[in-house]
Design a protein around this motif. Structure first.
Motif, mmCIF file in Angstrom:
data_model
loop_
_atom_site.group_PDB
_atom_site.id
_atom_site.type_symbol
_atom_site.label_atom_id
_atom_site.label_comp_id
_atom_site.label_asym_id
_atom_site.label_seq_id
_atom_site.Cartn_x
_atom_site.Cartn_y
_atom_site.Cartn_z
ATOM 1 N N GLN A 139 15.883 -11.046 40.026
ATOM 2 C CA GLN A 139 15.705 -12.657 39.385
ATOM 3 C C GLN A 139 16.081 -13.093 40.052
ATOM 4 O O GLN A 139 15.936 -13.708 40.501
ATOM 5 N N LYS A 140 17.306 -12.750 41.670
ATOM 6 C CA LYS A 140 17.698 -13.902 42.420
ATOM 7 C C LYS A 140 15.994 -13.935 43.127
ATOM 8 O O LYS A 140 16.434 -14.934 43.731
ATOM 9 N N LYS A 170 12.968 -13.320 42.563
ATOM 10 C CA LYS A 170 12.197 -14.054 42.382
ATOM 11 C C LYS A 170 11.952 -15.482 41.886
ATOM 12 O O LYS A 170 10.638 -16.757 42.250
ATOM 13 N N GLN A 171 13.116 -16.463 41.919
ATOM 14 C CA GLN A 171 12.942 -17.916 42.047
ATOM 15 C C GLN A 171 13.046 -18.542 43.613
ATOM 16 O O GLN A 171 13.018 -19.261 43.782
ATOM 17 N N TYR A 172 13.172 -17.664 44.717
ATOM 18 C CA TYR A 172 13.233 -18.221 45.656
ATOM 19 C C TYR A 172 11.441 -17.819 46.202
ATOM 20 O O TYR A 172 11.654 -18.106 47.000
#
Length: 150
Positions: free
Chosen positions: A117-118, A120-122
């Motif tokens: 999750q961490k 993927k967002q970047y």
């Protein structure tokens, strides 16, 4: 142009304890984790782009994973904040230890979900996180695949 997967590997040291577990891992202990991050995308075809021929610059991927995962978890002790371990966490923190409180049982399985999750967002929009492999010991690891989580 073909889709290509590229992988970058990382290592970090983290302690944890599994509250309520019926084995040795209920005790505070640590691991030398190995994290493999695989992304997928098409190599850049614009020959005027400094990243020509790359899916993503390994250095750019490293910056994301280092800032979001490695720098946060390395030499930290992780506890589930919804357990009585918060008392131990407070004591350690008060003594200057790096303590992380998370909303999950800090198993490799749950950590790899959190890491996905961490990361993927970047990632740039044209790059997809394909998979993560978090190796806890020489013979034990958890894997996360995007295709399993559609």
């Amino acid at each position: 142009m073909s889709n290509i997967r590229i992988t970058k590997q990382f290592t970090f040291e983290t302690g944890h304890a599994l509250y309520g577990y019926d084995g040795k891992c209920k005790n505070v202990h640590g691991h030398s984790y190995k994290l493999s991050v695989t992304v997928i995308g098409k190599p850049i075809t614009d020959n005027t782009n400094v990243k020509y021929g790359m899916v993503i610059d390994f250095g750019d991927l490293k910056k994301i994973v280092k800032s979001e995962i490695v720098d946060v978890f390395d030499h930290a002790t992780v506890f589930n904040k919804n357990t009585p371990h918060v008392e131990l966490a407070k004591e350690l923190s008060d003594r200057g230890h790096n303590v992380l409180l998370v909303d999950y049982q800090p198993t490799s399985e749950m950590m790899v979900i959190d890491f996905a999750q961490k990361i993927k967002q970047y990632l740039p929009t044209h790059i997809t996180l394909h998979s993560l492999r978090l190796q806890e010991t020489e013979s034990s690891f958890a894997e996360w695949y995007a295709s399993d989580n559609l």
